[in-house]
Design a protein around this motif. Structure first.
Motif, PDB file in Angstrom:
ATOM      1  N   THR A 155      81.815  55.672  18.746  1.00 43.98           N
ATOM      2  CA  THR A 155      81.210  55.391  17.449  1.00 43.98           C
ATOM      3  C   THR A 155      79.908  56.153  17.325  1.00 43.98           C
ATOM      4  O   THR A 155      79.259  56.449  18.330  1.00 43.98           O
ATOM      5  N   THR A 193      87.305  54.596  11.234  1.00 42.71           N
ATOM      6  CA  THR A 193      86.889  53.606  10.234  1.00 42.71           C
ATOM      7  C   THR A 193      85.404  53.824   9.980  1.00 42.71           C
ATOM      8  O   THR A 193      84.714  54.433  10.793  1.00 42.71           O
ATOM      9  N   VAL A 196      81.579  52.126   8.151  1.00 43.04           N
ATOM     10  CA  VAL A 196      80.796  51.139   7.408  1.00 43.04           C
ATOM     11  C   VAL A 196      79.748  51.914   6.626  1.00 43.04           C
ATOM     12  O   VAL A 196      78.947  52.656   7.197  1.00 43.04           O
ATOM     13  N   HIS A 205      84.409  49.372   5.499  1.00 47.75           N
ATOM     14  CA  HIS A 205      83.744  48.184   5.009  1.00 47.75           C
ATOM     15  C   HIS A 205      82.542  48.708   4.235  1.00 47.75           C
ATOM     16  O   HIS A 205      81.850  49.605   4.706  1.00 47.75           O
ATOM     17  N   HIS A 225      78.975  47.903   2.194  1.00 43.76           N
ATOM     18  CA  HIS A 225      77.897  47.007   1.786  1.00 43.76           C
ATOM     19  C   HIS A 225      77.244  47.613   0.551  1.00 43.76           C
ATOM     20  O   HIS A 225      76.408  48.503   0.683  1.00 43.76           O
ATOM     21  N   ASP A 227      78.002  54.456   9.389  1.00 45.12           N
ATOM     22  CA  ASP A 227      78.488  54.402  10.762  1.00 45.12           C
ATOM     23  C   ASP A 227      79.981  54.653  10.758  1.00 45.12           C
ATOM     24  O   ASP A 227      80.697  54.075   9.951  1.00 45.12           O
ATOM     25  N   ALA A 231      83.462  54.901  13.339  1.00 44.78           N
ATOM     26  CA  ALA A 231      84.064  54.679  14.655  1.00 44.78           C
ATOM     27  C   ALA A 231      85.385  55.420  14.701  1.00 44.78           C
ATOM     28  O   ALA A 231      86.034  55.615  13.670  1.00 44.78           O
ATOM     29  N   LEU A 238      93.077  49.538  13.961  1.00 51.45           N
ATOM     30  CA  LEU A 238      91.642  49.840  13.861  1.00 51.45           C
ATOM     31  C   LEU A 238      91.005  49.019  12.744  1.00 51.45           C
ATOM     32  O   LEU A 238      91.525  48.998  11.617  1.00 51.45           O
ATOM     33  N   ALA A 239      89.904  48.385  13.038  1.00 51.22           N
ATOM     34  CA  ALA A 239      89.167  47.643  12.013  1.00 51.22           C
ATOM     35  C   ALA A 239      87.679  47.784  12.263  1.00 51.22           C
ATOM     36  O   ALA A 239      87.247  48.175  13.346  1.00 51.22           O
ATOM     37  N   THR A 240      86.909  47.469  11.261  1.00 52.64           N
ATOM     38  CA  THR A 240      85.455  47.496  11.424  1.00 52.64           C
ATOM     39  C   THR A 240      84.816  46.510  10.474  1.00 52.64           C
ATOM     40  O   THR A 240      85.359  46.210   9.417  1.00 52.64           O
ATOM     41  N   ASP A 241      83.697  45.968  10.871  1.00 54.61           N
ATOM     42  CA  ASP A 241      82.966  45.040  10.012  1.00 54.61           C
ATOM     43  C   ASP A 241      81.482  45.210  10.222  1.00 54.61           C
ATOM     44  O   ASP A 241      81.021  45.318  11.361  1.00 54.61           O
ATOM     45  N   GLY A 242      80.775  45.234   9.144  1.00 46.35           N
ATOM     46  CA  GLY A 242      79.325  45.191   9.225  1.00 46.35           C
ATOM     47  C   GLY A 242      78.889  43.753   8.985  1.00 46.35           C
ATOM     48  O   GLY A 242      79.578  42.989   8.321  1.00 46.35           O
ATOM     49  N   ILE A 243      77.769  43.411   9.555  1.00 52.09           N
ATOM     50  CA  ILE A 243      77.249  42.053   9.373  1.00 52.09           C
ATOM     51  C   ILE A 243      76.260  42.052   8.212  1.00 52.09           C
ATOM     52  O   ILE A 243      75.371  42.893   8.142  1.00 52.09           O
ATOM     53  N   TRP A 244      76.446  41.113   7.281  1.00 46.58           N
ATOM     54  CA  TRP A 244      75.553  40.999   6.129  1.00 46.58           C
ATOM     55  C   TRP A 244      74.096  40.899   6.572  1.00 46.58           C
ATOM     56  O   TRP A 244      73.765  40.170   7.498  1.00 46.58           O
ATOM     57  N   ASN A 247      79.845  49.360  18.955  1.00 46.90           N
ATOM     58  CA  ASN A 247      78.889  48.891  17.949  1.00 46.90           C
ATOM     59  C   ASN A 247      77.829  49.929  17.645  1.00 46.90           C
ATOM     60  O   ASN A 247      77.522  50.786  18.471  1.00 46.90           O
ATOM     61  N   ASP A 265      76.895  47.027  13.009  1.00 51.38           N
ATOM     62  CA  ASP A 265      78.287  47.312  12.666  1.00 51.38           C
ATOM     63  C   ASP A 265      79.104  47.335  13.950  1.00 51.38           C
ATOM     64  O   ASP A 265      78.693  47.947  14.926  1.00 51.38           O
ATOM     65  N   ALA A 307      83.107  47.978  15.468  1.00 49.28           N
ATOM     66  CA  ALA A 307      84.478  48.437  15.241  1.00 49.28           C
ATOM     67  C   ALA A 307      85.334  47.965  16.399  1.00 49.28           C
ATOM     68  O   ALA A 307      84.846  47.785  17.515  1.00 49.28           O
ATOM     69  N   ILE A 308      86.596  47.736  16.109  1.00 51.10           N
ATOM     70  CA  ILE A 308      87.503  47.226  17.136  1.00 51.10           C
ATOM     71  C   ILE A 308      88.812  47.995  17.071  1.00 51.10           C
ATOM     72  O   ILE A 308      89.208  48.461  15.998  1.00 51.10           O
TER      73      ILE A 308
END
Lengths: 327, 327
Positions: free
Chosen positions: A62, A100, A102, A133, A135, A144, A146, B60-66, B101, B144, B146-147
């Protein structure tokens, strides 16, 4: 050009010094990093490797894009987010499979430019951006990305594998230009065809499958010498290199050159018997490759210029990332 | 409690409305999303799926934290970054293999708390954080993750597979509490054992391997009804559901409940003949599962309460994500 000045410029370059924060992250996760028991390579490599069976490793990497780059040119930031991630997988001898992202921005115009840059990167490198994702309500702009890839377990090229007396190879596509608005991006891909660029990625997979090298890393923010330093640190080794053997674009001075983040460039270490084939494959892919020195066991990276030798990094009392790879 | 108010509260919930920006991202990448020719599922699913041969898909997925969550509690933000990503892989019937991350913060104290939270998440869910990138010099705090995971090609559970007349199943671990300092985190994992939590992740892999359901999604920011809406939109379907059949913690009112991001929760659609086995597997894993209605072909999500029926989303003239999955 003063040799002292060149060495000091590498040692104090922000692209090198900001790597030190990796050590904190790694230290924190040290006792849980292999919680699942199938982690094959982790911190210290361009991509981590996880065993997924069938003699295959999944590679994960990443990269976030520097805020400064986002401010200069959102399109270029989007494009580079693909380039840097694809090169992380290539450096391991892997095949990039998907990315992916963000994206954080409350400015629709900037978002659109970043997405256009990502799209161009996807087309150029042939690696899909399969999800993300957004924001849409952040007070800052950030990106970012990955990436995941795959590689056969016996063909993976780690950062940590350098062996005493290996030849140190520096390979850089010299056919490029400093990207407008940046001082440190040596752009060699934006005006090239997808096949030219993808061929440079695939050559590393070939080198891995043929078991030609012991270690490799793609040259990134820390520049040529800083990246070699990270490889040696991960390998718990040192090296002696000759400055004037390093491939360099004619019109760039050494201090500027050592700060460049090139579009297609790797440092590698190879035993004597496979060095020629490695150089030949890289050169055929238009990545100008040269032997620049030897790996040593003395935990120092030293460099010679005009019959003078200086220590650039002494890993026995200073750090770049702060650790060698667990093997 | 007024039914109108409940429906309006779902429709205007920020967790639902902010999903709309996904449509722009997807539109931009539409003609290059399968540039490599091996993308199996992409936008609209919890994780994208790429064919890696051997009858296997890489997820593959990804998420950012609010940002809001980061401000409330950096430890919890770090912990949740693991939880949300692991659940994205679980919802596809996959096995999570590794995470990376990007952590942006110039505050060492906040960085340390985030890393402690990540570490606890890694231990709890048994998924390694194998690498990352740190920006130690940003004027904001962001995280952020990613997984990547794997799943057999014939066992993957998409969001887009709902079939007319399927039973709609809502499954939520009700043994939890609203996490202190948040109003929308229904925490069901922080005081549970790793085996309890990992069993809840693994049950989805079992459901996938047994081919029991046509579609599933983990319940995330858009809440129970919003997440079901996304599943239906991706499937190009509608549904009719009964409000009072939805599993709910006793002491939480419906408006608050529909805004919750639960620790372990899924919406699924299953044909009649496999519904009982699906419910039984989920309930055995302490995820309280119930049939709440039926999938329909009318492109509306309607809900009944006290003999009254209201349309929550009409996909023929409004969007959540703005597209159905390409099949």
């Amino acid at each position: 050009m003063d040799f002292n000045e060149i060495v000091e410029s590498i040692r104090t370059f922000k692209g090198v010094t900001r790597k030190r924060s990796i050590a904190d992250v790694r230290e924190k996760l040290k006792d849980v990093y292999n919680v699942s028991g199938n982690v094959y390579l982790a911190f210290g490599d361009d991509a981590a490797a996880v065993d997924i069976g069938n003699n295959q490793l999944m590679l994960l990497a990443t990269d976030g894009i520097w805020g400064a780059l986002m401010d200069v040119n959102p399109w270029w930031a989007g494009y580079c987010s693909v380039l840097v991630n694809v090169n992380d997988i290539a450096a391991m001898g892997g095949r990039p499979m998907g990315m992916t992202n963000v994206l954080s921005s409350s400015n629709p115009e900037i978002t659109a430019q970043i997405m256009d840059g990502i799209k161009e990167g996807v087309k150029k490198f042939g690696v899909p951006m399969v999800g993300g994702h957004t924001h849409p309500d952040t007070p800052y702009d950030a990106l970012d990305v990955a990436i995941s890839g795959i590689v056969d377990k016996d063909a993976v090229i780690p950062s940590c594998g350098a062996v005493n007396d290996d030849n140190v190879i520096v390979a850089i596509d010299l056919d490029g230009d400093v990207y407008p608005g940046t001082e440190i991006n040596w752009d060699t891909t934006s005006d090239k065809s997808p096949s030219y660029v993808q061929n440079q990625i695939n050559v590393m997979e070939t080198i891995g499958k043929k078991h030609l090298v012991h270690a490799a890393k793609d040259i990134s923010n820390p520049g040529i010498v800083g990246t070699l330093g990270m490889l040696l640190e991960a390998s718990d080794m040192g090296a002696h290199i000759d400055l004037e053997s390093i491939p360099r674009a004619n019109d760039i001075d050494w201090i500027s050159w050592f700060k460049m983040y090139p579009g297609s460039a790797f440092v590698l270490t190879a035993p004597e018997e496979t060095t020629d084939e490695t150089l030949s494959l890289l050169n055929k892919a238009h990545i100008d490759a040269n032997c620049v020195g030897k790996v040593t066991s003395n935990h120092k990276l030293s460099m010679s210029y005009n019959n003078e030798t200086k220590t650039v990094f002494d890993f026995s009392n200073e750090i770049i990332m702060g650790f060698s790879e667990d093997k």
